[in-house]
Every structure is written in C-alpha cells, then in structure tokens.
Design an enzyme around this catalytic site. Structure first.
Site, PDB file in Angstrom:
ATOM      1  N   THR A 152     -63.289   5.711 -14.406  1.00 38.30           N
ATOM      2  CA  THR A 152     -63.644   7.045 -14.893  1.00 38.30           C
ATOM      3  C   THR A 152     -62.595   7.530 -15.895  1.00 38.30           C
ATOM      4  O   THR A 152     -61.615   6.840 -16.163  1.00 38.30           O
ATOM      5  CB  THR A 152     -63.672   8.084 -13.751  1.00 38.30           C
ATOM      6  OG1 THR A 152     -62.308   8.413 -13.379  1.00 38.30           O
ATOM      7  CG2 THR A 152     -64.391   7.555 -12.524  1.00 38.30           C
TER       8      THR A 152
ATOM      9  N   GLY B 162     -71.699   4.859 -32.904  1.00 40.71           N
ATOM     10  CA  GLY B 162     -71.059   4.908 -31.588  1.00 40.71           C
ATOM     11  C   GLY B 162     -69.593   4.534 -31.608  1.00 40.71           C
ATOM     12  O   GLY B 162     -68.992   4.259 -30.567  1.00 40.71           O
TER      13      GLY B 162
ATOM     14  N   ASP C 287     -55.870  10.880 -27.934  1.00 41.84           N
ATOM     15  CA  ASP C 287     -56.074   9.622 -27.216  1.00 41.84           C
ATOM     16  C   ASP C 287     -55.000   8.596 -27.606  1.00 41.84           C
ATOM     17  O   ASP C 287     -54.466   7.882 -26.762  1.00 41.84           O
ATOM     18  CB  ASP C 287     -57.483   9.086 -27.540  1.00 41.84           C
ATOM     19  CG  ASP C 287     -57.795   7.819 -26.768  1.00 41.84           C
ATOM     20  OD1 ASP C 287     -57.794   7.882 -25.519  1.00 41.84           O
ATOM     21  OD2 ASP C 287     -58.018   6.768 -27.396  1.00 41.84           O
TER      22      ASP C 287
ATOM     23  N   LYS D  59     -51.946   6.752 -25.228  1.00 46.58           N
ATOM     24  CA  LYS D  59     -51.623   5.322 -25.173  1.00 46.58           C
ATOM     25  C   LYS D  59     -50.167   5.077 -25.546  1.00 46.58           C
ATOM     26  O   LYS D  59     -49.489   4.248 -24.942  1.00 46.58           O
ATOM     27  CB  LYS D  59     -52.555   4.533 -26.100  1.00 46.58           C
ATOM     28  CG  LYS D  59     -54.002   4.491 -25.603  1.00 46.58           C
ATOM     29  CD  LYS D  59     -54.931   3.852 -26.631  1.00 46.58           C
ATOM     30  CE  LYS D  59     -56.389   4.000 -26.224  1.00 46.58           C
ATOM     31  NZ  LYS D  59     -57.323   3.790 -27.352  1.00 46.58           N
TER      32      LYS D  59
END
Lengths: 368, 368
Positions: A111, A219, A233, A237
């Site tokens: 998730t 996508g 994001d 990382k």
C-alpha cells in the site's frame, strides 16, 4: 523459450521452491496488505512455481480482508475482496500468521498508507518480517526511521528493495559498499520515471504542458501530475537512500525544488489540469538558457559527502550520464572512495507494477 | 569527511563488526590464497574496522605460506612471505581453519591459478565456504562447473562476486531475477576494462597499436595485451554469467572473435609488441566501414534467450548504451521478460585491485 532465468530446474536437479522448503521445513507464511496494481501483480507472482514454498494466509485491501483458506486459493481473490470479506482488523491477520506453523512469518505492505507504515516497527519488534513497497516509514519523519532501526536491532528483517527504483539493486549495493567500509562521495540520479520521461522528451519544440498531458494519458504520471512535479516522491526516495548511507536526515533537511508554481498548488486536479499551460513559460525559459550553453535539463536528486540533499531541476551537459537516459528509466550513480574514477551506475525501469512486485517477491524469498 | 558509508557506528549504536560477531559468536576465520595486487588490497581491507570480526588464520602465495599468529599480525606480511614462511601445503592451511573455533570457515582465493580453482569443489564439499576472484572454475570446463554445483548442494557458499565486473552487482542481480521467475531475453555488455578503454578511445585518428601501447603503459592491459585482445577473459566471464542464467555451456560453446591475427599468436611477448602495428590496418578498415554508417566499434559479449553466446567486435549505433561508455568502465545490460521496455543496466569500474578486494570482503561478510 524465454523463461531461461526461471529456476524450474536448477543445476542440482531440485526445484527452487523445494530448495527453499528444505532450508525452512515449514516454509514462509505471509499476509498481503494492499491489492492495488502492485498488490495485484504480487498475487499473480504468488501463483507461479517460484513461489511454491510461500503460503498466503491473509490478504487485505483498505476496507476488507480475507483469511479463509478456500477464499485465498481463489484466483479471483482481488475482485472477490471488493465485494466480500471480513472488516479490516490487523489482529486477525496477525493471528492467521501465528496460527501457521511457518518458521518465517512475513507481512507484505503493497500500500501507500502512512497509517500502515506507522505499524511496521511494532510488527518487526514482535518478530514478524516486513517486506514493503510503502515508502512512508523509511522516507517519512526521522522519529519513525529511528523507531524502525530500534525494532530491527531485535533481529527481524525489513525488505525495502521495492521502495527505491522498484527493486533496482540500489539499496543492496549501497549497504554492501557501506559494510565494506567504502566512503560515499556523491549519490546522484533520476529517481522518478515520470520526470525522467518528461525531461528525456522535452526539447522546447512542444509546450511542456502538452508533453505532460501525453505522459498522463499514458499512465506515466499520477492522476494528479503535481504528485510527480512537486518532487516530493523523489525527496522521499533520496531520504531513504541518505539514511541508508548513514545520514539521519529529517524530512525538512532535503531541499526540494517543486516544478509547480505557488499559484497552481491550492487547486483541485481538474482546475490544475486546465491551467497546466502556466508551467510552460518558466520551463521554456530555463530550457532556452540551458540550450545556449549546449546543455539540457534534468530533474536530479543529489546527496553529497557532507549529507547535503537536494532534489530539483539541474542543467547538465550532454555527456552527463543523466543526459543519456531513455523512456521512464531511473538512474542511480554512486561515486565512492573506491568507485572514484567513474561512478557505479545502476539504471533501468524504476517503476511499474510487475518489477515492483518482483522486488517484493525477491525480498520475501531472501528470508527463506 | 568522506567515510560516510563506513559503518563505524551504525544506527543501533553497535559496530558493524560487533554486529556480525553477535550473529556468529566465534566469528569468521579465513585463509587467504594469493598475495598479488588483489590479495594485497584484501590484506589492507582486513586491517580496517569493518573487518574486526574476521580472523585471518593463514596466508599463502604460490610458494610459501604462513599460519603463525604473530606472523599474520605483521603488517609487512605480504613482503615477509616473499622471504620466509613454510612451504605451500593445503593441509596445514585447512588445519589452521579447523583449529579455530570459528563458526564460519572461509577460503579466499585471490589467485588466477587453475590448479587451485580445481580444488574449490572439494573444499566446499568438506564444509568450507569459498570466496573467489579466480574465474578458472566457474568459467572453465563444464565438468568443473557441474562438480561445483554438486558440492554447493551440500550447503556451503561460493562467493563469486569478484569474478565478474570486479563485484559490480551483476551476478547477484541475475540470481535474484531468476529466483523470482523472470525470463532472460538478452544479456549484453562490455566485460573488459582494457577493451572498453581501447574502443572508447579509438576514433581512427591514431593507429590502434599506438593506443594499445599507451593502455599497456598505464597498466590497463595485461603485460602481454594478447590476453585481453584474444577475448578469452571476456568469454570466461560470459560463461560464468550464462551458467548462472541456467545455460550449462561448455567452453567450446562460446563463439570468440580474437582481435589477434593468426600470424601474431605464436610469438613471445616482445616479438608480438614489436609487430603490434599489424593490428592496425584490419581495425582501421572496420572502423572506417562502421563510420560510413555513423556507427562505432565495441567489443561486446552477448547471450541470447536460446543460449547462444558470442564475444567479439560489433558495430553499434551512437545511441547504443555501449557507445556511451567512458574510461575502463564495464557494462552489463539485462533484458528480461519483466525488464523489457528498457534493459536493467549496471556499469562502472569493472577491474582494479581495490574494488575486486572489496567484492571479496563483501562476500566474506555476507557469510556472517
């Protein structure tokens, strides 16, 4: 015949699954959290021969869960779970793990839930292994990272290959170099498939927003591309990598350059998409400026030897490794005391359900 | 402060060495075979804090060996061994391992001796772990490879990261993908630092032999550059990779294009070097031919999904990943069923005593 790597029959004549079972007679029992694209791809892998020694004892999406053996054996499990199953309850999932006679008990988190990630440390402390594609703990608040390290000291394993580069062998390499006493000089790269695609394509001939819309249609971006363009994001990382390199950085210690101007931040997705052409002029100006010097733009993450971490748009020369990327490739370049003349570079598809699920499976199998 | 990766103090407050010791109370005992450039670099690493849990109980060069504790503690061990020590005798070295109370007993082979490699399988079968930079077993006759696999079925480990790419994470990645059921489509790359350097530089402006002499002077080639130019070393690495990908190929099943013409093969080194300009015309012709198509030459190794293996000179376009290498970089590109849009690429310095020794240490520490 392209299944060459498939270890259906390994050199010594035994099945890979059997070999795992031989090492851990009662095998590996696991619970899967999340049945979205990554969780769905992981379920498919569980139905292949290489996963023969793995026993799925529970599956949950955000609202329902299933621990009944006959339901778990159903190939339509993912669809089934949308309509039926028990209400979500961690205790029952953990009980299903405990009730198995498996020597190795694993919770797989596919998730993106921060709430679930906050429980990883507790599960580890209780002796369950955790394998995760969820970056919210490793790339979240420093306090969470510290709790994670304390929990790990008790012996359970945290499989996090899927959190960076979708399993490209970056974290494992970083840890191996570190274990050998190598010294990091710089870590640099393109950590986002969507931002890689956008800047590999962007040459000023078409507006950036047109390219963005195309990438969204294919996508390559999140439904709201601001999730990618904000750099958050990538920053997450970089935090995971920096912490694994020995820098206990807080979330506020990564300098993040967002590509989303202030004026477009508060809008809903539709309103943002309608006004995305406001991105164009500033980026066109930066592109033109770079071009006058023969350079190109890349959205890079960088960590230096003093622990300074930054993600943002950078002008690089055409001979820079990041200038030579294609498609949605990620790239990680490690310059260290021993890899100093040229960096150690790992690159390739760093997103996608199939490779991410494979990274989860690899981490699970490594526990056998 | 560039020792950032150094785990002198890991998050949980313990020393990395101590953490290893905690897992294996009696630590790791090891014997080192070979004190050349790689063995020498490995001895240096043994004197660093990350190797604190490792106990060296024996060292040997091709003629002498040492198992006395006080001698092994001497920092001038490598030099000392040239003048004094016992005669070479495997039995005494193995006895030194047995006499230790270590839970993990490792033989590290930093030689290039085929004779020693032939003993690896026997050592493994007797329960010693073997960590090797020596490619002669994994990349030698198929019968040897089969004996190795049988020995490994008994549970000891074979650490061979140093045999391909000097420890670049290639073999580990190949094995991980295979364990997850991924299917190899192609494996391609530049596996030789010297051939990488030569063809990264060669643009037709200077004779190939002049470049070769320069590379030789800088130590990028073997003293007799025909060892590199023959492609035999590349073929050996490709054999190791192919076998790890599931193809039990014999040494005669790799097609090898040697860059050394028949007329220069029988000569002694001096005579070859004096006539090296005979290499020039054929290579200049191939270079010119490639250039007419806008291409460049690279010495590539290739394995396809049917197990066809070839090493040799190939004409590639400027956008081919191998066309974009620098210095003596190695490059390994894996295209698989799941890494199919773009390959997973690992590149970087694939030779040199320091990184090779680090690969050996990494494999030793992984046994803890």
């Amino acid at each position: 015949m392209n299944a060459v790597l498939t270890p259906e029959k390994v050199r010594d004549g035994s099945k890979a699954g059997v070999a795992i079972a031989a090492r851990a007679p009662a095998g590996i029992a696991l619970v899967l959290l999340g049945t979205g694209v990554v969780g769905g791809a992981f379920l498919k892998l569980l139905n292949t021969p290489v996963a023969a020694a793995l026993r799925l004892v529970g599956v949950a999406n955000s609202r329902r869960q299933q621990t009944a053996v006959e339901a778990l054996a159903d190939r339509g499990l993912r669809e089934q779970l949308k309509r039926q199953g028990d209400a979500r309850d961690d205790v029952k999932l953990l009980n299903a793990l405990d009730a198995s006679d498996a020597a190795v008990k694993v919770i797989v988190d596919a998730t993106a839930s921060a709430e679930l990630a906050a429980r990883h440390a507790e599960w580890l402390a209780r002796g369950y292994h955790v394998v995760t594609a969820n970056k919210s703990l490793g790339g979240g608040e420093l306090s969470g990272w510290r709790t994670l390290q304390e929990a790990l000291a008790k012996g359970a394993h945290y499989g996090d290959a899927a959190t960076v580069g979708a399993g490209l062998p970056v974290l494992s390499t970083l840890r191996r170099l570190r274990a050998c006493g190598d010294g990091l000089l710089t870590l640099e790269g393109v950590f986002s498939g969507s931002l890689s695609y956008l800047f590999n394509q962007y040459d000023g001939s078409r507006p950036f927003s047109a390219l963005l819309e195309e990438a969204r249609q294919q996508g390559y971006t999140e439904p709201d591309p601001r999730s990618d363009l904000s750099g958050e994001d990538v920053a997450r990382k970089l935090l995971i990598l920096a912490r694994n390199a020995g820098f206990a950085l807080g979330t506020d210690e990564v300098e993040v350059e967002s590509l989303v101007p202030e004026s477009l931040r508060g809008l809903d997705t539709q309103a943002f998409l309608a006004r995305a052409d406001e991105l164009d002029a500033p980026l066109a100006a930066r592109h033109a400026e770079a071009a006058t010097r023969g350079n190109v733009l890349r959205y890079l993450a960088r960590l230096n030897q003093r622990g300074h971490a930054r993600v943002g748009l950078v002008e690089v020369s055409p001979t820079h490794p990041a200038a030579r990327l294609y498609g949605t490739d990620n790239q990680f370049a490690l310059t260290t005391t021993r890899y100093h003349t040229q960096p150690l570079v790992i690159q390739g598809p760093g997103a996608g359900p199939e490779v991410t699920a494979q990274a989860l499976l690899g981490d699970v199998l490594a526990l056998g």
